[in-house]
Design a protein around this motif. Structure first.
Motif, PDB file in Angstrom:
ATOM      1  N   LYS A  47      33.917  72.277  50.173  1.00 11.34           N
ATOM      2  CA  LYS A  47      35.160  72.419  50.942  1.00 11.34           C
ATOM      3  C   LYS A  47      35.795  71.058  51.218  1.00 11.34           C
ATOM      4  O   LYS A  47      37.013  70.933  51.257  1.00 11.34           O
ATOM      5  N   LEU A  48      34.953  70.048  51.412  1.00  5.61           N
ATOM      6  CA  LEU A  48      35.438  68.726  51.802  1.00  5.61           C
ATOM      7  C   LEU A  48      35.619  67.769  50.626  1.00  5.61           C
ATOM      8  O   LEU A  48      36.265  66.738  50.770  1.00  5.61           O
ATOM      9  N   SER A  49      35.094  68.103  49.459  1.00  5.64           N
ATOM     10  CA  SER A  49      35.057  67.138  48.363  1.00  5.64           C
ATOM     11  C   SER A  49      36.430  66.764  47.824  1.00  5.64           C
ATOM     12  O   SER A  49      36.607  65.694  47.276  1.00  5.64           O
ATOM     13  N   PHE A  50      37.422  67.640  47.981  1.00  2.69           N
ATOM     14  CA  PHE A  50      38.764  67.296  47.518  1.00  2.69           C
ATOM     15  C   PHE A  50      39.298  66.074  48.253  1.00  2.69           C
ATOM     16  O   PHE A  50      40.164  65.376  47.754  1.00  2.69           O
ATOM     17  N   ASP A  51      38.764  65.822  49.427  1.00  2.00           N
ATOM     18  CA  ASP A  51      39.245  64.710  50.243  1.00  2.00           C
ATOM     19  C   ASP A  51      39.044  63.356  49.569  1.00  2.00           C
ATOM     20  O   ASP A  51      39.837  62.443  49.777  1.00  2.00           O
ATOM     21  N   ALA A  52      38.005  63.225  48.776  1.00  2.00           N
ATOM     22  CA  ALA A  52      37.761  61.941  48.120  1.00  2.00           C
ATOM     23  C   ALA A  52      38.912  61.603  47.177  1.00  2.00           C
ATOM     24  O   ALA A  52      39.353  60.455  47.112  1.00  2.00           O
ATOM     25  N   GLU A  53      39.408  62.602  46.483  1.00  2.00           N
ATOM     26  CA  GLU A  53      40.539  62.381  45.582  1.00  2.00           C
ATOM     27  C   GLU A  53      41.828  62.174  46.382  1.00  2.00           C
ATOM     28  O   GLU A  53      42.649  61.329  46.044  1.00  2.00           O
ATOM     29  N   GLU A  54      41.980  62.964  47.426  1.00  2.00           N
ATOM     30  CA  GLU A  54      43.194  62.874  48.236  1.00  2.00           C
ATOM     31  C   GLU A  54      43.274  61.537  48.971  1.00  2.00           C
ATOM     32  O   GLU A  54      44.369  61.022  49.210  1.00  2.00           O
ATOM     33  N   LYS A  55      42.130  60.958  49.300  1.00  2.00           N
ATOM     34  CA  LYS A  55      42.093  59.671  50.007  1.00  2.00           C
ATOM     35  C   LYS A  55      42.877  58.620  49.232  1.00  2.00           C
ATOM     36  O   LYS A  55      43.675  57.884  49.809  1.00  2.00           O
ATOM     37  N   ILE A  56      42.661  58.571  47.930  1.00  2.00           N
ATOM     38  CA  ILE A  56      43.357  57.586  47.084  1.00  2.00           C
ATOM     39  C   ILE A  56      44.860  57.838  47.118  1.00  2.00           C
ATOM     40  O   ILE A  56      45.656  56.901  47.238  1.00  2.00           O
ATOM     41  N   GLN A  57      45.251  59.106  47.048  1.00  2.00           N
ATOM     42  CA  GLN A  57      46.678  59.445  47.072  1.00  2.00           C
ATOM     43  C   GLN A  57      47.303  59.048  48.404  1.00  2.00           C
ATOM     44  O   GLN A  57      48.410  58.501  48.439  1.00  2.00           O
ATOM     45  N   VAL A  58      46.616  59.322  49.490  1.00  2.00           N
ATOM     46  CA  VAL A  58      47.146  58.989  50.820  1.00  2.00           C
ATOM     47  C   VAL A  58      47.255  57.476  50.981  1.00  2.00           C
ATOM     48  O   VAL A  58      48.262  56.973  51.493  1.00  2.00           O
ATOM     49  N   GLU A  59      46.238  56.746  50.538  1.00  2.00           N
ATOM     50  CA  GLU A  59      46.290  55.284  50.643  1.00  2.00           C
ATOM     51  C   GLU A  59      47.449  54.718  49.819  1.00  2.00           C
ATOM     52  O   GLU A  59      48.142  53.805  50.270  1.00  2.00           O
ATOM     53  N   THR A  60      47.680  55.275  48.634  1.00  2.00           N
ATOM     54  CA  THR A  60      48.792  54.828  47.793  1.00  2.00           C
ATOM     55  C   THR A  60      50.122  55.124  48.477  1.00  2.00           C
ATOM     56  O   THR A  60      51.029  54.276  48.502  1.00  2.00           O
ATOM     57  N   LYS A  61      50.234  56.310  49.056  1.00  2.00           N
ATOM     58  CA  LYS A  61      51.471  56.688  49.745  1.00  2.00           C
ATOM     59  C   LYS A  61      51.714  55.774  50.947  1.00  2.00           C
ATOM     60  O   LYS A  61      52.847  55.340  51.180  1.00  2.00           O
ATOM     61  N   LEU A  62      50.658  55.486  51.696  1.00  2.00           N
ATOM     62  CA  LEU A  62      50.793  54.575  52.850  1.00  2.00           C
ATOM     63  C   LEU A  62      51.279  53.200  52.404  1.00  2.00           C
ATOM     64  O   LEU A  62      52.126  52.591  53.060  1.00  2.00           O
ATOM     65  N   LYS A  63      50.749  52.702  51.304  1.00  2.00           N
ATOM     66  CA  LYS A  63      51.153  51.394  50.797  1.00  2.00           C
ATOM     67  C   LYS A  63      52.641  51.402  50.435  1.00  2.00           C
ATOM     68  O   LYS A  63      53.387  50.478  50.786  1.00  2.00           O
ATOM     69  N   LYS A  64      53.088  52.469  49.769  1.00  2.00           N
ATOM     70  CA  LYS A  64      54.502  52.577  49.390  1.00  2.00           C
ATOM     71  C   LYS A  64      55.392  52.680  50.620  1.00  2.00           C
ATOM     72  O   LYS A  64      56.466  52.067  50.674  1.00  2.00           O
ATOM     73  N   LEU A  65      54.957  53.451  51.615  1.00  2.00           N
ATOM     74  CA  LEU A  65      55.739  53.576  52.851  1.00  2.00           C
ATOM     75  C   LEU A  65      55.868  52.223  53.543  1.00  2.00           C
ATOM     76  O   LEU A  65      56.944  51.864  54.027  1.00  2.00           O
ATOM     77  N   THR A  66      54.792  51.474  53.582  1.00  2.00           N
ATOM     78  CA  THR A  66      54.803  50.158  54.216  1.00  2.00           C
ATOM     79  C   THR A  66      55.743  49.198  53.472  1.00  2.00           C
ATOM     80  O   THR A  66      56.510  48.461  54.093  1.00  2.00           O
ATOM     81  N   GLN A  67      55.675  49.250  52.146  1.00  2.00           N
ATOM     82  CA  GLN A  67      56.555  48.399  51.345  1.00  2.00           C
ATOM     83  C   GLN A  67      58.022  48.775  51.546  1.00  2.00           C
ATOM     84  O   GLN A  67      58.891  47.898  51.675  1.00  2.00           O
ATOM     85  N   THR A  68      58.291  50.069  51.606  1.00  2.00           N
ATOM     86  CA  THR A  68      59.662  50.528  51.810  1.00  2.00           C
ATOM     87  C   THR A  68      60.165  50.113  53.187  1.00  2.00           C
ATOM     88  O   THR A  68      61.309  49.674  53.341  1.00  2.00           O
ATOM     89  N   GLU A  69      59.298  50.231  54.183  1.00  2.00           N
ATOM     90  CA  GLU A  69      59.681  49.818  55.533  1.00  2.00           C
ATOM     91  C   GLU A  69      59.997  48.329  55.569  1.00  2.00           C
ATOM     92  O   GLU A  69      60.978  47.896  56.193  1.00  2.00           O
ATOM     93  N   ALA A  70      59.188  47.524  54.892  1.00  2.00           N
ATOM     94  CA  ALA A  70      59.432  46.081  54.847  1.00  2.00           C
ATOM     95  C   ALA A  70      60.774  45.783  54.176  1.00  2.00           C
ATOM     96  O   ALA A  70      61.537  44.927  54.648  1.00  2.00           O
ATOM     97  N   ALA A  71      61.079  46.509  53.106  1.00  2.00           N
ATOM     98  CA  ALA A  71      62.367  46.309  52.414  1.00  2.00           C
ATOM     99  C   ALA A  71      63.526  46.672  53.336  1.00  2.00           C
ATOM    100  O   ALA A  71      64.548  45.960  53.382  1.00  2.00           O
ATOM    101  N   LEU A  72      63.380  47.761  54.078  1.00  2.00           N
ATOM    102  CA  LEU A  72      64.441  48.160  55.016  1.00  2.00           C
ATOM    103  C   LEU A  72      64.592  47.133  56.138  1.00  2.00           C
ATOM    104  O   LEU A  72      65.716  46.841  56.572  1.00  2.00           O
ATOM    105  N   GLN A  73      63.488  46.594  56.602  1.00  2.00           N
ATOM    106  CA  GLN A  73      63.548  45.565  57.649  1.00  2.00           C
ATOM    107  C   GLN A  73      64.310  44.341  57.128  1.00  2.00           C
ATOM    108  O   GLN A  73      65.124  43.748  57.851  1.00  2.00           O
TER     109      GLN A  73
END
Length: 186
Positions: A47-73
């Motif tokens: 039930k929990l094993s999908f999280d290992a794959e999703e972790k990478i996706q979430v970390e990538t999304k967070l990085k993109k959000l942070t970069q976008t926020e910096a560009a907007l700033q």
């Protein structure tokens, strides 16, 4: 007296055999229960094993959000700088032509509106970052649960292996008692 002793030894062997059979039965029941625990841990893990794959996706999304926020700033800072320029200058420093009041007002209003839009965008990004951080935290908790389940599973498997070894020894002892005859040594 010797016959009485021989009967006692035979009865004692029968009791030992019965006790060993009971121990084997009890151990097999324990092994069965432990197997169910393993299956439960495996079900939780799947039930929990999908999280290992999703972790990478979430970390990538967070990085993109942070970069976008910096560009907007950066864009917001540029608009702030331009507003300051129009508020503090009456002529262009490059071409030395006068800047009309109407141009100043238009530029200040336009850039102020853009700053408002950018600030709204930044707020949306920060909300999305917060949601992704929460999801990442949940994933990390799930991964820790998987790790703990794996450790617990290893302990259970070790316990089962020891019980199976003990059962084999008990079976061997039972066979020895069944096949052995009462000798004068007994």
């Amino acid at each position: 007296l010797q016959e009485k002793f021989i009967k006692e030894v035979i009865n004692n062997k029968s009791e030992i055999i019965a006790e060993n059979h009971q121990k084997i039965f009890d151990n097999n029941f324990t092994i069965s229960c432990r197997q169910e625990e393993i299956w439960s841990h495996e079900a939780d893990k799947s039930k929990l094993s999908f999280d290992a794959e999703e972790k990478i996706q979430v970390e990538t999304k967070l990085k993109k959000l942070t970069q976008t926020e910096a560009a907007l700033q950066n864009r917001k800072s540029e608009h702030d700088r331009q507003i300051q320029f129009f508020q503090n200058n009456d002529e262009c420093p490059s071409c030395e032509q006068p800047i009309t009041e109407s141009t100043k007002q238009t530029q200040i209003e336009s850039r102020t509106t853009k700053i408002g839009d950018i600030e709204n965008g930044i707020a949306d990004l920060q909300r999305m970052e917060s949601e992704e951080q929460d999801r990442l935290q949940s994933i990390l908790v799930d991964l820790e649960t998987i790790r703990k389940n794996d450790v617990e599973k290893a302990k259970i498997l070790s316990s089962i292996a020891e019980l199976e070894k003990f059962n084999a020894k008990l079976e061997k002892d039972i066979e020895a008692y069944k096949n052995g005859s009462v000798s004068e040594e007994d």
